[in-house]
Design an enzyme around this catalytic site. Structure first.
Site, PDB file in Angstrom:
ATOM      1  N   GLU A 171       1.004  -1.255   0.200  1.00 45.19           N
ATOM      2  CA  GLU A 171      -0.102  -0.063  -0.527  1.00 45.19           C
ATOM      3  C   GLU A 171       0.528   1.155   0.034  1.00 45.19           C
ATOM      4  OE1 GLU A 171      -2.707  -0.261  -0.695  1.00 45.19           O
ATOM      5  OE2 GLU A 171      -3.445  -2.266  -0.182  1.00 45.19           O
ATOM      6  N   CYS A 206      -1.922   9.110   2.978  1.00 45.31           N
ATOM      7  CA  CYS A 206      -1.077   8.523   1.034  1.00 45.31           C
ATOM      8  C   CYS A 206      -2.053   8.874   0.191  1.00 45.31           C
ATOM      9  CB  CYS A 206      -0.869   7.018   0.771  1.00 45.31           C
ATOM     10  SG  CYS A 206      -2.529   5.992   2.209  1.00 45.31           S
TER      11      CYS A 206
END
Length: 490
Positions: A218, A252
């Site tokens: 991720e 993010c």
């Protein structure tokens, strides 16, 4: 600042081996055992909510409400959903077959992978460590957790409390920095789950390749937000402002830059300025609702990017290193090649690129790596579809930002340089499971198999072709319409 005790390097191989041994013992396989560990994980978060909030505040001045939304609340929901749905997720899945297997029991069984390593990240230090662990535990694995050493207080607290709530034979923590992580990656795992930067992701993947270990990565990237001229500017400005400056921009999936259709840029800036004051008051630095940059290294990195930009700072721009404070900042008329467009910002600085046609923005996005998220703000859903259809990204949201992460059953993950694999809800369970294909045949009525045994004849070939290429697809076992007539002919 609390002292975080790193795990001695020589102890790490034994910790990993003990987890392998626990898995081989079979204690993690019963569903009731898994549910008990998930209940323990839930109670860990619920009963120590205040302590975790205090730790997060010490790590990065994170506001309690933001912490509940993005960390403890999300983890608890993941645990509740996993406990509620585990029986269904773990059940055998019947597979529809053709006539040739109509008497067989054909299914997939969801089995644990073994011992998995989960490496968390500092920006959501509890969530990005424990949310993946929910899926790994639900799937029946033993789990080794590596918290981020940057979020010192959170790492120390979860290390202290976790063994009180879960079975440390199957769930264990290793703390450390580069040296400890390097030793960890030298061990053999059955899956590695990592959240963080692309550069470290490459290191993780390279180390995993030595053991042919599958990975879930991720990562991040420069997530764009398209804003069309027909949008409700006030609503778009409000939603963009909270998404960008939530956790001081250290997300993010925060909008990393805006691609705004010419003609509304001034109004958008003015509306965002007003909403920033609405959220944080006239003095952002004294607001209890605004976080801080996590450390000096990241502060200095952001300050250099801001100093090097050729765009015009139209909102904010103030910094104070001693407080790790950067005010919410908007930079207008940023052009390709600018320092703010070179790499992921990961901070409270939002560059704005103005274009005559959003197709120019699509072309610009497609020249770079696929981002983890892509956002479109427009009243015109056909236009939004065109932008989405002609770009690539891990996730998409139309007319909002960052909400995809907190929808429990929506798979979350990147594509290409923004990551591989996904998780959340059942997808987490599937990520840490192996769908083991299974065929169970009886030993009787073997005469029906004669057509596949030598000696081969034209007649057998004809029957095989009919059986194999018949258009009809039959359900597992006893749901095959017309199967009895076909069997009688054989």
């Amino acid at each position: 600042m609390v002292s975080l005790a790193f795990t001695p390097l020589k102890e790490i191989p034994k910790v990993v081996q003990d987890l392998h041994d626990t898995f081989q013992s079979g204690i993690t396989r019963p569903l009731e055992y898994r549910k008990e560990q998930l209940k323990g994980l839930h109670n860990l978060v619920q009963e120590n909510e205040e302590a975790f909030r205090e730790a997060a505040f010490l790590d990065s001045h994170k506001p309690p409400t933001e912490y509940m939304i993005s960390e403890t609340g999300t983890i608890r929901q993941e645990c509740i959903d996993a406990i509620k749905n585990l029986d269904k997720w773990a059940a055998k899945k019947p597979i529809k077959t053709g006539l040739i297997n109509s008497l067989d029991n054909v299914y997939t069984r969801m089995e644990p992978l073994g011992t998995v390593l989960i490496i968390g990240a500092w920006n959501y230090a509890l969530n990005l460590l424990l949310a993946p662990a929910v899926g790994a535990i639900a799937a029946g694995n033993t789990v080794l957790l590596k918290p981020s050493e940057v979020a010192t207080h959170t790492a120390a607290l979860v290390t202290k409390l976790l063994p009180v709530y879960v079975d440390r034979r199957s769930i264990h923590i290793v703390n450390g920095g580069v040296a400890e992580t390097t030793v960890l990656l030298e061990q053999k795992f059955d899956h590695i789950f990592y959240t963080g930067s692309g550069n470290v992701g490459k290191v993780i993947m390279s180390a995993a390749a030595k053991h042919l270990t599958p990975v879930t990565l991720e990562l991040g990237g420069k997530s764009p937000a398209f804003v069309s001229a027909d949008v409700d500017v006030n609503v778009a400005a409000r939603r963009l402002a909270i998404a960008k400056f939530f956790n001081c921009g250290q997300s993010c999936i925060a909008p990393d830059y805006l691609i705004v259709q010419r003609g509304i840029e001034e109004e958008l800036v003015n509306r965002m300025r007003a909403h920033i004051q609405e959220f944080y008051g006239a003095s952002v630095q004294t607001s209890d609702s605004y976080a801080r940059i996590v450390n000096r290294n990241h502060f200095q990195r952001l300050q250099k990017m801001l100093e090097a930009t050729k765009g015009k700072v139209v909102v904010g721009g103030e910094t104070q290193e001693s407080d790790l404070f950067i005010t919410p900042t908007l930079v207008l008329n940023v052009q390709p090649g600018d320092s703010l467009l070179d790499s992921e910002i990961f901070g409270p600085i939002l560059p704005i690129m103005v274009v005559d046609d959003l197709k120019e923005g699509v072309a610009y996005v497609n020249k770079g790596d696929q981002p983890l998220a892509l956002y479109v703000y427009s009243r015109n859903f056909k236009l939004a579809d065109e932008i989405v259809d002609n770009t690539r990204s891990g996730t998409v949201v139309v007319n909002d930002s960052m909400v995809q992460f907190v929808i429990p059953d929506l798979p979350f993950g990147g594509t290409g340089p923004s990551g591989m694999g996904s998780y959340h809800g059942q997808k987490s369970f599937d990520t840490f499971s192996h769908a083991r294909s299974t065929v169970v045949k009886g030993l009787g009525m073997d005469q029906f198999n004669n057509i596949r045994y030598p000696p081969y004849t034209e007649k057998k070939m004809s029957w095989l072709e009919w059986i194999m290429f018949s258009k009809a697809k039959y359900g597992p076992n006893k749901e095959n319409p017309g199967a009895e007539d076909a069997k009688a002919k054989l």
